[in-house]
Design an enzyme around this catalytic site. Structure first.
Site, short mmCIF file in Angstrom:
data_model
loop_
_atom_site.label_atom_id
_atom_site.label_comp_id
_atom_site.label_asym_id
_atom_site.label_seq_id
_atom_site.Cartn_x
_atom_site.Cartn_y
_atom_site.Cartn_z
N GLN A 110 12.41 49.84 12.23
CA GLN A 110 11.20 49.56 13.00
C GLN A 110 11.60 48.86 14.31
OE1 GLN A 110 8.10 46.61 12.08
NE2 GLN A 110 6.56 48.23 12.25
N TYR A 193 1.65 43.26 19.13
CA TYR A 193 2.88 43.14 19.91
C TYR A 193 2.79 44.01 21.18
CZ TYR A 193 4.19 40.51 15.87
OH TYR A 193 4.19 39.57 14.86
C1 LIG Z 1 5.98 38.69 4.88
C2 LIG Z 1 5.39 39.79 5.72
C3 LIG Z 1 6.11 40.30 6.77
C4 LIG Z 1 5.61 41.35 7.54
N1 LIG Z 1 6.39 41.88 8.55
C5 LIG Z 1 5.97 42.97 9.22
C6 LIG Z 1 6.82 43.60 10.17
O1 LIG Z 1 7.97 43.19 10.39
N2 LIG Z 1 6.32 44.70 10.83
C7 LIG Z 1 5.06 45.18 10.59
O2 LIG Z 1 4.68 46.16 11.22
N3 LIG Z 1 4.26 44.62 9.67
C8 LIG Z 1 4.69 43.55 8.97
N4 LIG Z 1 3.89 43.01 7.98
C9 LIG Z 1 2.66 43.72 7.58
C10 LIG Z 1 2.97 44.64 6.39
O3 LIG Z 1 3.82 45.70 6.77
C11 LIG Z 1 1.67 45.26 5.80
O4 LIG Z 1 1.00 45.92 6.84
C12 LIG Z 1 0.76 44.22 5.16
O5 LIG Z 1 1.50 43.36 4.29
C13 LIG Z 1 -0.36 44.89 4.36
O6 LIG Z 1 0.18 45.71 3.33
P1 LIG Z 1 0.18 45.23 1.79
O7 LIG Z 1 -1.26 44.93 1.44
O8 LIG Z 1 0.74 46.38 1.01
O9 LIG Z 1 1.03 43.99 1.69
C14 LIG Z 1 4.35 41.92 7.24
C15 LIG Z 1 3.61 41.38 6.18
C16 LIG Z 1 4.11 40.34 5.41
C17 LIG Z 1 3.32 39.82 4.24
#
Ligand SMILES: Cc1cc2nc3c(=O)[nH]c(=O)nc-3n(C[C@H](O)[C@H](O)[C@H](O)COP(=O)(O)O)c2cc1C
Length: 376
Positions: A110, A193
């Protein structure tokens, strides 16, 4: 076959997403974990172990989207996140990609430029972070070992003649990702971003070719994507969007129009996948969001794009139902993959999922990172 196993069959079926042969529809969402080696923001053995634990496509993720990875020092917004631009970082990422490939897995990088979500302490020569316009975000970051939260710094507006240099940063990072052995890239156009700052009216007050009309505000994201196609085939490039807001900026005022246009333009480039954050945080889905997502899905598919990857708040049965209803081709899981390295296997077996510990999401060492066990 139990009812649960029956329910998740659509989720465990194979998929071709552009050039990525995805063994199941279970993808791992990008997750910043802030554990790169310092100095230099370099991936190392601990990171390789973490990704390898999740890389067996039959038991873990069919495709891993790496944590957000800055394309330059200017693109960095948080302490301890990795980069993909220096030779040392490329060598570090080879440990990760080799470990994933040894498990038979796939991993895409990414590519991340944070824009205004940064702090002078992280920027080259302590300068201001860059943005479409000099508007400070109402957001925090952490800049050092203490992991204490600090408000982000006031940014400066990028000069028009600096924009080709920003596009070059993406091109260079796309090449570095290729040199590091990744299977593709995902351009981070989501979550407040740089590329989203350009797209969103509330953060972009420019009056040049990169501001004003929707076409102008979308221009940088499309030009960046095109630049990476000098390096990668479009079928190995994906793009991430968060059309419904994410708490960083005011929500888009016309999400169907904005993201319908972006998805059409990305589809015309023949991108392998579009990755859509459909729900952020714990916000509930509402009936009003469905037509927006339908517009995006249709725009991307009908203009020549590949797979639609849904993300946000899914569990096994809801993801499987979404795929069975043809509202997603695959689903990326975020938090569930933090605490369940063998997530697909648990879905297959109808097993309980382990809870994640928010206290170890960002920073630190092995604890809460490589210490979540798979089922025996
Ligand atoms: C600890 C953490 C780190 C994350 N880092 C990123 C990231 O580096 N890039 C990104 O696009 N989204 C990031 N996200 C968002 C996740 O990719 C995702 O969109 C979000 O957790 C919702 O999905 P879920 O309900 O399956 O957790 C992050 C989320 C969490 C909880």
């Amino acid at each position: 076959m139990t009812e649960t196993q029956h329910d998740v069959r659509s989720l465990l079926a194979p998929l071709t997403a552009g050039a990525l042969k995805s063994a199941t529809r279970v993808w791992m969402a990008p997750l910043t974990r802030s554990r790169s080696r310092q100095p230099g923001d370099i991936p190392w053995e601990l990171n390789a172990e973490y990704y390898a634990q999740r890389a067996d496509p039959a038991r873990g993720a069919a495709v891993i989207v790496s944590e957000a990875t800055q394309i330059s020092q200017q693109g960095k917004g948080y302490a301890f996140t990795p980069g993909v631009y220096s030779p040392e970082q490329v060598e570090g990422w080879k440990l990760v990609t080799n470990a994933v490939h040894e498990q038979g897995g796939l991993i895409v990088a990414q590519l991340w430029h944070v824009g205004r979500i940064s702090h002078t302490a992280l920027q080259p020569n302590g300068g201001k972070p860059v943005a479409p316009s000099a508007i400070r975000a109402n957001s925090h970051t952490y800049v050092d070992d203490s992991m204490g939260r600090k408000p982000v710094s006031e940014p400066r507006a990028l000069e028009l003649d600096e924009i080709p240099g920003v596009i070059d940063q993406y091109r260079h990072a796309a090449q570095a990702a290729k040199d590091a052995g990744f299977d593709g890239i995902e351009i981070h156009g989501a979550n407040g971003y740089l590329l989203q700052q350009f797209l969103r009216r509330s953060t972009n007050k420019r009056t040049d070719a990169y501001g004003g009309s929707l076409e102008n505000r979308a221009r940088l994201g499309i030009e960046v994507t095109r630049a990476t196609l000098d390096v990668w085939g479009a079928d190995r490039v994906g793009y991430r969007i968060s059309p419904l807001g994410e708490g960083m900026d005011d929500p888009d005022d016309h999400p169907s129009e904005t993201y319908g246009y972006v998805s059409t333009e990305l589809g015309k480039l023949g991108l392998g996948f579009l990755h859509v954050v459909e729900q952020f945080g714990d916000a509930a889905r509402t009936p009003e969001t469905e037509p927006v997502l339908a517009t995006i899905r249709q725009a991307f598919r009908e203009s020549g794009g590949g797979a639609y990857i849904a993300n946000g708040g899914y569990d096994g049965p809801t993801a499987a139902a979404r795929i069975a209803d043809d509202k997603a081709d695959a689903v990326a899981f975020g938090k569930a993959f933090i605490s369940n390295p063998d997530l697909a296997d648990r879905f297959r077996r109808g097993a309980d999922l382990a809870e994640w510990d928010r206290g170890t999401f960002y920073g630190g060492g092995a604890e809460g990172y490589t210490t979540y066990p798979a089922l025996s």
